[in-house]
Design a protein around this motif. Structure first.
Motif, PDB file in Angstrom:
ATOM      1  N   LEU A 231      11.366 -29.989  12.627  1.00 30.64           N
ATOM      2  CA  LEU A 231      10.624 -28.771  13.157  1.00 30.64           C
ATOM      3  C   LEU A 231       9.000 -29.171  13.071  1.00 30.64           C
ATOM      4  CD1 LEU A 231       9.882 -25.794  13.623  1.00 30.64           C
ATOM      5  CD2 LEU A 231      10.045 -25.301  11.181  1.00 30.64           C
ATOM      6  N   ARG A 232       8.249 -29.236  14.238  1.00 31.66           N
ATOM      7  CA  ARG A 232       6.947 -29.854  14.189  1.00 31.66           C
ATOM      8  C   ARG A 232       5.941 -28.556  14.883  1.00 31.66           C
ATOM      9  NH1 ARG A 232       6.726 -35.054  14.083  1.00 31.66           N
ATOM     10  NH2 ARG A 232       8.461 -36.280  14.849  1.00 31.66           N
ATOM     11  N   HIS A 233       6.636 -27.502  15.353  1.00 34.52           N
ATOM     12  CA  HIS A 233       5.841 -26.276  15.792  1.00 34.52           C
ATOM     13  C   HIS A 233       6.509 -25.121  16.101  1.00 34.52           C
ATOM     14  CE1 HIS A 233       6.694 -27.673  19.573  1.00 34.52           C
ATOM     15  NE2 HIS A 233       6.498 -26.254  20.164  1.00 34.52           N
ATOM     16  N   PHE A 234       5.794 -23.854  16.195  1.00 31.43           N
ATOM     17  CA  PHE A 234       6.404 -22.322  16.256  1.00 31.43           C
ATOM     18  C   PHE A 234       5.603 -21.945  17.485  1.00 31.43           C
ATOM     19  CE2 PHE A 234       7.885 -22.724  11.637  1.00 31.43           C
ATOM     20  CZ  PHE A 234       6.610 -23.101  11.134  1.00 31.43           C
ATOM     21  N   THR A 235       6.431 -21.089  17.895  1.00 28.68           N
ATOM     22  CA  THR A 235       5.977 -20.210  18.846  1.00 28.68           C
ATOM     23  C   THR A 235       5.903 -18.458  18.458  1.00 28.68           C
ATOM     24  OG1 THR A 235       6.169 -21.490  20.653  1.00 28.68           O
ATOM     25  CG2 THR A 235       5.581 -19.349  21.403  1.00 28.68           C
ATOM     26  N   TYR A 236       4.853 -18.018  18.453  1.00 25.22           N
ATOM     27  CA  TYR A 236       4.834 -16.494  17.867  1.00 25.22           C
ATOM     28  C   TYR A 236       5.326 -15.471  19.370  1.00 25.22           C
ATOM     29  CZ  TYR A 236       3.954 -11.850  16.195  1.00 25.22           C
ATOM     30  OH  TYR A 236       3.966 -10.614  15.878  1.00 25.22           O
ATOM     31  N   ILE A 237       6.164 -14.603  19.130  1.00 22.86           N
ATOM     32  CA  ILE A 237       6.896 -13.787  19.965  1.00 22.86           C
ATOM     33  C   ILE A 237       6.447 -12.424  19.612  1.00 22.86           C
ATOM     34  CG2 ILE A 237       9.080 -13.036  21.242  1.00 22.86           C
ATOM     35  CD1 ILE A 237      10.194 -15.680  20.260  1.00 22.86           C
ATOM     36  N   GLN A 238       6.032 -11.655  20.538  1.00 24.37           N
ATOM     37  CA  GLN A 238       5.769 -10.065  20.383  1.00 24.37           C
ATOM     38  C   GLN A 238       6.837  -9.282  20.825  1.00 24.37           C
ATOM     39  OE1 GLN A 238       1.710  -9.287  21.333  1.00 24.37           O
ATOM     40  NE2 GLN A 238       1.217  -8.613  19.387  1.00 24.37           N
ATOM     41  N   ALA A 239       7.328  -8.054  20.229  1.00 23.30           N
ATOM     42  CA  ALA A 239       8.229  -7.277  20.881  1.00 23.30           C
ATOM     43  C   ALA A 239       7.614  -5.718  20.868  1.00 23.30           C
ATOM     44  CB  ALA A 239       9.462  -7.369  20.117  1.00 23.30           C
ATOM     45  N   TRP A 240       7.363  -5.224  22.111  1.00 23.70           N
ATOM     46  CA  TRP A 240       6.685  -3.906  21.996  1.00 23.70           C
ATOM     47  C   TRP A 240       7.430  -2.918  23.008  1.00 23.70           C
ATOM     48  CZ3 TRP A 240       4.495  -8.111  24.496  1.00 23.70           C
ATOM     49  CH2 TRP A 240       4.113  -7.849  25.656  1.00 23.70           C
ATOM     50  N   GLU A 241       7.291  -1.699  22.639  1.00 24.62           N
ATOM     51  CA  GLU A 241       7.832  -0.856  23.596  1.00 24.62           C
ATOM     52  C   GLU A 241       6.402   0.149  24.427  1.00 24.62           C
ATOM     53  OE1 GLU A 241      11.113   2.649  23.663  1.00 24.62           O
ATOM     54  OE2 GLU A 241      10.657   1.637  21.904  1.00 24.62           O
ATOM     55  N   ASP A 242       6.543   0.195  25.631  1.00 30.71           N
ATOM     56  CA  ASP A 242       5.435   1.117  26.375  1.00 30.71           C
ATOM     57  C   ASP A 242       5.685   2.451  26.084  1.00 30.71           C
ATOM     58  OD1 ASP A 242       4.516   2.759  28.522  1.00 30.71           O
ATOM     59  OD2 ASP A 242       3.955   0.726  29.201  1.00 30.71           O
ATOM     60  N   GLU A 243       4.688   3.140  25.421  1.00 30.07           N
ATOM     61  CA  GLU A 243       4.668   4.367  24.872  1.00 30.07           C
ATOM     62  C   GLU A 243       4.838   5.442  25.969  1.00 30.07           C
ATOM     63  OE1 GLU A 243       1.225   5.255  22.436  1.00 30.07           O
ATOM     64  OE2 GLU A 243       1.592   3.264  21.336  1.00 30.07           O
TER      65      GLU A 243
ATOM     66  N   PRO B  42       5.637  -5.489  16.181  1.00 31.81           N
ATOM     67  CA  PRO B  42       6.726  -6.314  15.519  1.00 31.81           C
ATOM     68  C   PRO B  42       6.927  -7.748  16.432  1.00 31.81           C
ATOM     69  CG  PRO B  42       7.636  -4.031  15.759  1.00 31.81           C
ATOM     70  CD  PRO B  42       6.344  -4.187  16.425  1.00 31.81           C
ATOM     71  N   GLY B  43       7.344  -8.862  15.668  1.00 33.36           N
ATOM     72  CA  GLY B  43       7.467  -9.983  16.285  1.00 33.36           C
ATOM     73  C   GLY B  43       8.172 -10.890  15.549  1.00 33.36           C
ATOM     74  N   GLY B  44       8.213 -12.182  15.945  1.00 32.22           N
ATOM     75  CA  GLY B  44       8.894 -13.131  15.054  1.00 32.22           C
ATOM     76  C   GLY B  44       8.534 -14.713  15.590  1.00 32.22           C
ATOM     77  N   TRP B  45       9.430 -15.591  15.306  1.00 33.06           N
ATOM     78  CA  TRP B  45       8.674 -17.109  15.627  1.00 33.06           C
ATOM     79  C   TRP B  45       9.862 -17.701  16.128  1.00 33.06           C
ATOM     80  CZ3 TRP B  45       3.735 -17.975  14.845  1.00 33.06           C
ATOM     81  CH2 TRP B  45       3.358 -16.996  13.950  1.00 33.06           C
ATOM     82  N   ALA B  46       9.748 -18.608  17.287  1.00 30.18           N
ATOM     83  CA  ALA B  46      10.393 -19.568  17.646  1.00 30.18           C
ATOM     84  C   ALA B  46      10.299 -20.596  17.026  1.00 30.18           C
ATOM     85  CB  ALA B  46      10.411 -19.580  19.379  1.00 30.18           C
ATOM     86  N   TRP B  47      11.085 -21.097  16.475  1.00 25.66           N
ATOM     87  CA  TRP B  47      11.090 -22.427  15.695  1.00 25.66           C
ATOM     88  C   TRP B  47      11.622 -23.769  16.668  1.00 25.66           C
ATOM     89  CZ3 TRP B  47      12.830 -22.747  10.009  1.00 25.66           C
ATOM     90  CH2 TRP B  47      12.166 -21.715   9.520  1.00 25.66           C
ATOM     91  N   ARG B  48      10.812 -24.564  17.105  1.00 26.73           N
ATOM     92  CA  ARG B  48      11.028 -25.651  18.041  1.00 26.73           C
ATOM     93  C   ARG B  48      11.896 -26.734  17.356  1.00 26.73           C
ATOM     94  NH1 ARG B  48      10.121 -26.905  23.576  1.00 26.73           N
ATOM     95  NH2 ARG B  48      10.163 -24.727  23.456  1.00 26.73           N
TER      96      ARG B  48
END
Length: 142
Positions: free
Chosen positions: A55-67, A105-111
């Motif tokens: 594992l050398r890097h991550f990518t942040y992922i956002q998750a949202w809902e249009d109000e 809320p979000g999470g991470w993609a571990w490459r």
């Protein structure tokens, strides 16, 4: 360099070792910047550490809902290969919903790089453990 032990379901393990899945989605990531990490894979259900990846890097992922429209959105997923349906990914990352005063809320993609399947699974005692992590944890050699 730190090592990590991660628990992964069998279907995802197969996709990792076949090269189809190159991003592992998690809600958290290691806090320190001790790149690269050796990440050891505990395959859930079989009782063994079956392989590893770098594992050398991550990518942040956002998750949202249009109000207004209620549409579900994901941010920063272009170029990721996680093999998870967009709706399933959104539901996983958005579980618990938006908290007042907090970012979406979000999470991470571990490459995943250079995955290697071991000829013979290693026991948890290899890292001095008696049980596997629910998600992931730092580990030390004995």
């Amino acid at each position: 360099m730190s090592d990590i032990l991660i628990s992964i379901k069998p279907k995802w393990c197969e996709l990792i070792f076949s090269g189809q899945k190159i991003d592992e989605i998690r809600k958290t990531r290691p806090k320190d910047t001790g790149f690269p990490y050796d990440v050891y894979i505990w395959q859930t259900g079989n009782g063994g550490i079956i392989g590893r990846f770098t594992l050398r890097h991550f990518t942040y992922i956002q998750a949202w809902e249009d109000e207004v429209t209620g549409e579900k959105h994901l941010g920063n997923t272009i170029g990721l290969r996680h093999c998870v349906d967009d709706l399933e990914l959104w539901e996983y990352l958005h579980k618990g919903g938006q908290k007042p005063g907090k970012p979406y809320p979000g999470g991470w993609a571990w490459r995943i790089e250079n995955p290697v399947r071991f000829d013979k699974p290693l026991p948890l005692s290899y890292f001095g453990l008696k049980r596997p992590p629910q998600s992931w944890q730092y580990v030390n050699w004995i």
